[in-house]
Design an enzyme around this catalytic site. Sequence first.
Site, PDB file in Angstrom:
ATOM      1  N   PRO A   1      86.591 -39.083  -6.081  1.00  0.00           N
ATOM      2  CA  PRO A   1      87.061 -37.755  -5.987  1.00  0.00           C
ATOM      3  C   PRO A   1      88.798 -37.640  -5.829  1.00  0.00           C
ATOM      4  O   PRO A   1      89.056 -38.701  -5.244  1.00  0.00           O
ATOM      5  CB  PRO A   1      86.718 -37.926  -4.810  1.00  0.00           C
ATOM      6  N   ASN A   2      89.223 -36.586  -6.908  1.00  0.00           N
ATOM      7  CA  ASN A   2      90.634 -35.879  -7.169  1.00  0.00           C
ATOM      8  C   ASN A   2      91.516 -36.717  -7.648  1.00  0.00           C
ATOM      9  O   ASN A   2      92.686 -36.494  -7.863  1.00  0.00           O
ATOM     10  CB  ASN A   2      91.266 -36.122  -5.087  1.00  0.00           C
TER      11      ASN A   2
ATOM     12  N   ASN B   1      87.930 -47.761  -8.129  1.00  0.00           N
ATOM     13  CA  ASN B   1      89.159 -46.433  -7.127  1.00  0.00           C
ATOM     14  C   ASN B   1      88.227 -45.957  -6.712  1.00  0.00           C
ATOM     15  O   ASN B   1      87.823 -44.801  -7.515  1.00  0.00           O
ATOM     16  CB  ASN B   1      89.562 -46.355  -7.915  1.00  0.00           C
TER      17      ASN B   1
ATOM     18  N   ARG C   1      98.770 -34.873  -8.648  1.00  0.00           N
ATOM     19  CA  ARG C   1      98.659 -34.348  -7.040  1.00  0.00           C
ATOM     20  C   ARG C   1      99.811 -35.005  -6.725  1.00  0.00           C
ATOM     21  O   ARG C   1      99.875 -36.777  -7.121  1.00  0.00           O
ATOM     22  CB  ARG C   1      97.258 -35.118  -6.920  1.00  0.00           C
TER      23      ARG C   1
ATOM     24  N   TYR D   1     101.796 -40.899  -5.765  1.00  0.00           N
ATOM     25  CA  TYR D   1     100.892 -40.756  -6.460  1.00  0.00           C
ATOM     26  C   TYR D   1     101.496 -41.449  -8.577  1.00  0.00           C
ATOM     27  O   TYR D   1     100.669 -41.974  -9.392  1.00  0.00           O
ATOM     28  CB  TYR D   1      99.833 -40.161  -6.892  1.00  0.00           C
TER      29      TYR D   1
ATOM     30  N   GLU E   1      88.663 -53.612  -5.775  1.00  0.00           N
ATOM     31  CA  GLU E   1      88.190 -52.188  -5.604  1.00  0.00           C
ATOM     32  C   GLU E   1      90.194 -51.966  -5.584  1.00  0.00           C
ATOM     33  O   GLU E   1      91.615 -53.561  -5.442  1.00  0.00           O
ATOM     34  CB  GLU E   1      88.054 -52.691  -3.982  1.00  0.00           C
TER      35      GLU E   1
ATOM     36  N   HIS F   1      93.785 -49.509  -5.668  1.00  0.00           N
ATOM     37  CA  HIS F   1      93.929 -48.479  -5.361  1.00  0.00           C
ATOM     38  C   HIS F   1      95.367 -48.438  -4.958  1.00  0.00           C
ATOM     39  O   HIS F   1      96.677 -49.218  -5.289  1.00  0.00           O
ATOM     40  CB  HIS F   1      94.495 -48.402  -3.349  1.00  0.00           C
TER      41      HIS F   1
HETATM   42  C1  DQA Z   1      93.282 -43.597  -3.005  1.00  0.00           C
HETATM   43  C2  DQA Z   1      94.217 -43.529  -1.798  1.00  0.00           C
HETATM   44  C3  DQA Z   1      93.004 -43.143  -0.517  1.00  0.00           C
HETATM   45  O1  DQA Z   1      93.415 -43.360   0.370  1.00  0.00           O
HETATM   46  C4  DQA Z   1      92.635 -41.790  -1.209  1.00  0.00           C
HETATM   47  O2  DQA Z   1      92.210 -40.733  -0.234  1.00  0.00           O
HETATM   48  C5  DQA Z   1      93.113 -41.350  -3.781  1.00  0.00           C
HETATM   49  C6  DQA Z   1      93.525 -42.528  -3.427  1.00  0.00           C
HETATM   50  C7  DQA Z   1      94.186 -44.443  -4.456  1.00  0.00           C
HETATM   51  O3  DQA Z   1      94.414 -44.950  -4.917  1.00  0.00           O
HETATM   52  O4  DQA Z   1      95.850 -44.555  -3.956  1.00  0.00           O
HETATM   53  O5  DQA Z   1      92.387 -40.897  -3.214  1.00  0.00           O
HETATM   54  O6  DQA Z   1      92.342 -43.917  -3.609  1.00  0.00           O
END
Ligand code: DQA
Length: 150
Positions: A14-15, A78, A22, A27, A102, A104
Amino acid sequence: MSEMAKPIFVLNGPNLNMLGTREPAVYGSTTLKDIEGKCHDTADELGLSVDFRQSNHEGDLVGWLQEANSAACGVVLNAAAYTHTSIALYDAVKGGDIPVIELHISNVHAREPFRTHSYISPVATGVILGFGTAGYPLAIRALKGLIEKQ
Ligand code: DQA
């Protein structure tokens, strides 16, 4: 089909469709489309292919992880905010037997305390975080090494 002939699934939660606008201080300004392009470039260079997806819905991610188990040679995940909340994603990763990285973009350990817990880390093959969007090609390279060892 040999493992290397199957794509790597790059799954985004999500997002992440909002990357570019964003929270750019966290990011960066790279869009998800740019990241998808970089993933395809890296896969081409390594003789691999990528199936790149994003959803704001937890169930889509669960379904894609189940699908990956027969249709992919590995997964870059992610899971975004679901990382910190989803037992369903924990179960889906635990139930599979292909490597799952995983990922981020941000260093979740340097942010709010609720981001330090991950349901994914205990069942992931490895974790890449804090390298910005450069983490995606890194994860694809890491998967190539893991798949070759199998
Ligand atoms: C994220 C880190 C998560 O805590 C956050 O909710 C995201 C993006 C990252 O890529 O840094 O939406 O996964």
